[in-house]
Design an enzyme around this catalytic site. Structure first.
Site, PDB file in Angstrom:
ATOM      1  N   GLU A  51       0.639  -4.749   5.781  1.00 34.34           N
ATOM      2  CA  GLU A  51      -0.823  -4.697   5.776  1.00 34.34           C
ATOM      3  C   GLU A  51      -1.327  -5.370   4.492  1.00 34.34           C
ATOM      4  OE1 GLU A  51      -2.857  -0.903   5.613  1.00 34.34           O
ATOM      5  OE2 GLU A  51      -4.618  -1.762   6.558  1.00 34.34           O
TER       6      GLU A  51
ATOM      7  N   GLY B  54      -0.763   3.311  -2.493  1.00 35.44           N
ATOM      8  CA  GLY B  54      -0.275   4.684  -2.611  1.00 35.44           C
ATOM      9  C   GLY B  54       0.736   4.996  -1.527  1.00 35.44           C
ATOM     10  N   ALA B  55       0.431   4.537  -0.323  1.00 35.22           N
ATOM     11  CA  ALA B  55       1.297   4.786   0.826  1.00 35.22           C
ATOM     12  C   ALA B  55       0.867   3.854   1.952  1.00 35.22           C
ATOM     13  CB  ALA B  55       1.181   6.238   1.278  1.00 35.22           C
ATOM     14  N   MET B  56       1.711   3.745   2.987  1.00 31.17           N
ATOM     15  CA  MET B  56       1.385   2.858   4.109  1.00 31.17           C
ATOM     16  C   MET B  56       1.807   3.504   5.413  1.00 31.17           C
ATOM     17  SD  MET B  56       0.149   0.104   5.296  1.00 31.17           S
ATOM     18  CE  MET B  56       0.172  -0.261   7.055  1.00 31.17           C
ATOM     19  N   GLU B  57       0.862   3.476   6.360  1.00 33.17           N
ATOM     20  CA  GLU B  57       1.000   4.255   7.584  1.00 33.17           C
ATOM     21  C   GLU B  57       1.807   3.582   8.685  1.00 33.17           C
ATOM     22  OE1 GLU B  57      -1.939   2.955   6.398  1.00 33.17           O
ATOM     23  OE2 GLU B  57      -3.145   2.129   8.028  1.00 33.17           O
ATOM     24  N   ASN B  58       2.801   2.717   8.369  1.00 30.68           N
ATOM     25  CA  ASN B  58       3.596   2.075   9.418  1.00 30.68           C
ATOM     26  C   ASN B  58       3.948   3.100  10.483  1.00 30.68           C
ATOM     27  OD1 ASN B  58       3.962  -0.242   7.549  1.00 30.68           O
ATOM     28  ND2 ASN B  58       5.235   1.226   6.457  1.00 30.68           N
TER      29      ASN B  58
ATOM     30  N   HIS C   3      -3.120  12.123   5.121  1.00 24.37           N
ATOM     31  CA  HIS C   3      -3.884  10.878   5.311  1.00 24.37           C
ATOM     32  C   HIS C   3      -3.082   9.892   6.173  1.00 24.37           C
ATOM     33  CE1 HIS C   3      -6.575   7.559   3.706  1.00 24.37           C
ATOM     34  NE2 HIS C   3      -5.532   6.868   4.119  1.00 24.37           N
ATOM     35  N   GLU C   4      -1.855   9.627   5.758  1.00 23.90           N
ATOM     36  CA  GLU C   4      -1.035   8.635   6.472  1.00 23.90           C
ATOM     37  C   GLU C   4      -0.758   9.072   7.899  1.00 23.90           C
ATOM     38  OE1 GLU C   4      -0.810   5.831   5.109  1.00 23.90           O
ATOM     39  OE2 GLU C   4      -1.561   6.592   3.202  1.00 23.90           O
TER      40      GLU C   4
ATOM     41  N   HIS D 200      -3.444   8.481  10.385  1.00 22.13           N
ATOM     42  CA  HIS D 200      -3.444   7.069  10.799  1.00 22.13           C
ATOM     43  C   HIS D 200      -2.499   6.811  11.981  1.00 22.13           C
ATOM     44  CE1 HIS D 200      -5.920   5.042   7.891  1.00 22.13           C
ATOM     45  NE2 HIS D 200      -5.153   5.265   6.845  1.00 22.13           N
TER      46      HIS D 200
HETATM   47 ZN    ZN Z   1      -5.276   4.888   4.754  1.00 20.81          ZN
END
Ligand code: ZN
Length: 801
Positions: free
Chosen positions: A117, A252-256, A287-288, A291
């Site tokens: 992303e 911070g993080a990624m919602e793959n 949060h992730e 998503h």
């Molecule tokens: Zn997000």
């Protein structure tokens, strides 16, 4: 802007990748089947060597320019079968397929991971890299055989050995966007649990991190998925969920989808983790995982609706954590942090609106302003949920997921889905706030706001013009994105009955008054008697906002001036009694509220330079640094370094050797607070030293040093001299933070001059332009405000010390 989806609509990708992390290479064969709508079709392909292309089994002509691959003479066909052979390299820039490292038992462990992303999948394989180009992805990854090496992707794998190599096969994913594909290769350890709905969750970390530090994130994930299953109507759609903490990570993080990646500090929490870290991890995980539905199952058509993804996840994280850990009173953080940040940022004339057009994905980083896209958007959704009621909101949401699963949407699709369950038109309400920047400051023109006027609130020092936000009615809790400019009499009336107010009303009163004085509508001098009203207050959130008032007053004085000393004395008087009552160390029966209350008091006490308490804290370090109360570890370390600057060497050694992110950052932050110049130089020398402080952590170090009055000017100067280095080592999103954060703490003519000198010429840079324009006006207005009210603040202060 050309959309490649107009030429070719992918349906299925078969990716066969050979990845060698030691040679830093990727060799791939992409077989994509889809509908050719044109005789020339194009694929995104950045920095890839295209070796051979076949279409329906025949070798085809092609052309590349380093950004896209053009294939000629394709037959118009609903089932074109294209095979692209290519090679590429693994980079270290934290985007595309990249390398990350960590130290373990004296060796450097290398990891390959991905961050696609918003538009970096094209750096790893040729594809139609647009969110609306949903397809299924079948993946095979072949790596050199090596003990303990694991390979993860969105789907679960099966493994086979092929001579000196290992091959990992992943079955086809459901239809999804390219930016959600992911893989990770390396040595990790992890733990697997199954939630009550039967989903297997495995959370991994690097071998140099304690295995138990994944337990908390596992637990939150298990319950968050159950919460979303129950409220979103559609069960978690994948076969498993993996989460992994990576040593190098830009965001911070990624919602793959099915493989969520995290920065270590956002996911790991060992058994001694502080409440603050647990809250951060819980919110990030929640949060992730929201998503996985909102973003992954249903995806925005184009990046201009990215805000919808992020606003949704930024509010849903609070609902989920409140369900899992009600004792955290997590919505208080939403009010004191997110809502407050949104109000501060959204008060500038040149700020973007929540919904902002973007033509190219590159522009996304230009509109990335977390206080707006995340916080303000979240607050607007919170307002909508409050108005509709949670259950009605979820009913509309369930219809939305049902209708649009595996597809793409625009914002209005959501408002339409919610409409049957609301007594008003959600679309109308949301558009009024989302399509334009700013928010109103409201004046009472009758009794209890039956009649009121609205002006656009500004922290830029200019005139506040009348403007309409079609607000149905004024509620004095925290749900509305506006502030109230109460008359002196109205304000006094509320303060007199403060104890009978609800918490949200109390917070609104403090937050609004803070902003009103920052804008100059009232003098900051009025805050001095006000803060003292809360000496015996027990609500941690109220103390948190009292801290903001003190922060507001701090801007009026030079560091170490006689006036600042007065303010410190005043602050000590403010907290002393309560702190005596609460005590400095966590007690056995303390609940979460008590821990947060203490943290807020201790922070104020630190500003007050309370030497007596510093001595006590310092002794806690001396008696046994291993046995410090983790909740006040940072206070202990800061007190110790205040009294004994030579301890910096020891702190930096700890920073270098400890792997737990929470603990090591407490050491680094405290070292950066040191006042002795020679010692401070040792910390300063780590700016730009990527061997010691990873590129992902440099911004933190920069902020620590910029906050220390002894190194503030020098840190700014360092930035001006090392701008190229900053640009090369960080991502576009973090680059924006430099003009934003330096403006926030600037307060003198001299600082304004330097800011304009350095950033002024960069106003043409689309990535930085908005932050710089806002920054200049912000500093100017603050400098004026200080000139205007400083005397009054000093005079008032004198009455109390
Ligand atoms: Zn997000």
């Amino acid at each position: 802007m050309e959309r490649l989806l107009d030429y070719f609509v992918p349906d299925h990708y078969n990716l066969d990748l050979e990845i060698d992390k030691f040679k830093k290479t990727i060799k791939g064969k992409v077989n994509v089947v889809g509908e050719a709508l044109n005789e020339t079709v194009k694929f995104h392909a950045v920095s890839l060597d295209i070796l051979k292309v076949t279409v329906n089994g025949e070798e085809a002509e092609f052309k590349t320019d380093g950004k896209a691959l053009e294939i000629h003479n394709v037959f118009l066909s609903p089932a074109a079968d294209i095979v692209i052979e290519y090679s590429g390299t693994l980079n270290e820039n934290m985007e595309g397929a990249y390398l990350s490292t960590y130290d373990y038992e004296g060796e450097k462990e290398i990891i390959v991971t991905t961050q696609f992303e918003s538009h970096y999948a094209r750096q790893a394989f040729p594809c139609i890299d647009e969110p609306a180009a949903k397809a299924s992805f079948q993946l095979t990854i072949t790596i050199p055989k090596r003990e303990g090496e694991i390979v993860l992707s969105n789907m679960p794998s099966s493994k086979e050995e092929v001579g000196e190599y290992e091959r990992f096969n992943f079955p086809a994913t459901p239809r999804m966007s390219t930016y959600l594909l992911a893989w990770v290769i390396g040595r990790f350890h992890g733990k697997t649990i199954k939630n009550n709905h039967g989903i297997e969750i495995t959370t991994y970390c690097a071998l140099n991190q304690e295995l138990d530090s994944v337990d908390f994130a596992n637990e939150i994930a298990a319950k968050a998925l159950e919460f979303y299953d129950d409220n979103f109507g559609i069960k978690y759609p994948l076969w498993k969920l993996d989460q992994i903490a990576l040593p190098d990570f830009e965001a911070g993080a990624m919602e793959n989808w099915g493989l969520v990646t995290y920065r270590e500090s956002m996911m790991l929490a060992n058994k001694d983790a502080t409440l603050g870290t647990k809250k951060l991890v819980a919110l990030t995980v929640a949060h992730e995982l929201s998503h996985q539905w909102f973003g992954d199952l249903v995806t925005m058509k184009w990046w201009d609706d990215l805000w919808l993804n992020e606003s949704f996840a930024s509010v849903m994280e609070y609902y989920a954590v409140d369900y899992i850990h009600p004792e955290y009173n997590i919505f208080e953080s939403f009010f004191t942090s997110d809502c407050y940040a949104a109000l501060l940022r959204d008060a500038h004339e040149d700020v973007q609106s929540v919904h902002q057009d973007v033509k190219t994905p590159e522009e996304i980083s230009t509109l990335f302003d977390s206080a707006i896209v995340y916080a303000k958007g979240a607050r607007l959704l919170f307002m909508l949920i409050r108005l509709m009621g949670w259950e009605n909101f979820c009913k509309g949401l369930q219809d939305y997921f049902e209708k649009f699963q595996y597809k793409n949407t625009v914002g209005d699709d959501l408002w339409e889905a919610l409409k049957p369950y609301a007594e008003f038109d959600p679309k109308e309400l949301m558009h009024a706030f989302i399509d334009k920047p700013g928010y109103p400051v409201i004046t009472n023109d009758g009794e209890n706001f039956e009649k009121f006027s609205q002006r656009r609130f500004s922290l830029d020092g200019g005139e506040m013009k009348e403007e309409d936000w079609s607000i149905p009615r004024i509620i004095e809790d925290m749900s509305g994105h506006y502030i109230l400019n109460l008359s002196d009499a109205e304000f006094k009336e509320r303060i007199d009955s403060f104890n009978s107010l609800g918490l949200e009303e109390k917070l609104r009163l403090l937050i609004d008054r803070d902003l009103i004085t920052q804008s100059g509508l009232a003098s900051a001098a009025s805050l001095i008697p006000l803060a003292l009203e809360f000496k015996s207050e027990n609500a941690p959130a109220v103390w948190n906002k009292v801290s903001s008032l003190i922060g507001n007053l701090k801007t009026y004085f030079d560091s170490e001036s006689a006036e600042e000393k007065m303010l410190k004395k005043y602050t000590l008087n403010l907290v002393d009694e309560k702190l005596k009552e609460v005590g400095m160390v966590t007690r056995e029966n303390d609940d979460e509220d008590m821990i947060r209350l203490r943290a807020n008091l201790m922070a104020l006490d630190y500003f007050a330079e309370d030497i007596e308490r510093f001595r006590e804290l310092s002794e806690m370090y001396e008696s046994d640094p291993e046995k410090m109360d983790p909740e006040i570890r940072e206070d202990i370390l800061s007190a110790k370094v205040y009294l004994e600057s030579e301890i910096v060497d020891e702190y930096l050694t700890k920073y270098k050797t400890i792997t737990d992110p929470e603990i090591r950052f407490d050491y680094l932050a405290s070292a950066a607070f040191v006042r002795d110049e020679e010692q401070l130089n040792k910390v300063f020398a780590l700016l730009g030293d990527f061997e010691v402080v990873k590129p992902q952590d440099q911004l933190h170090l920069f902020i620590y040093l910029y906050r220390n009055p002894k190194s503030k000017a020098k840190t700014f100067e360092w930035m001006t001299k090392n701008w190229d280095l900053i640009k090369e080592s960080g991502g576009e999103k973090t680059l924006n933070d430099y003009p934003m954060l330096t403006a926030r703490l600037a307060r003198t003519d001299e600082e304004l001059k330097k800011y304009v000198e350095f950033f002024g010429p960069m106003k043409d840079n689309p990535i930085l332009s908005r932050a710089i324009v806002i920054g200049e006006k912000e500093i100017k207005a603050r400098v004026e405000m200080i000139k205007k009210y400083r005397e009054a603040v000093v005079e008032e202060l004198r009455k109390y010390v």
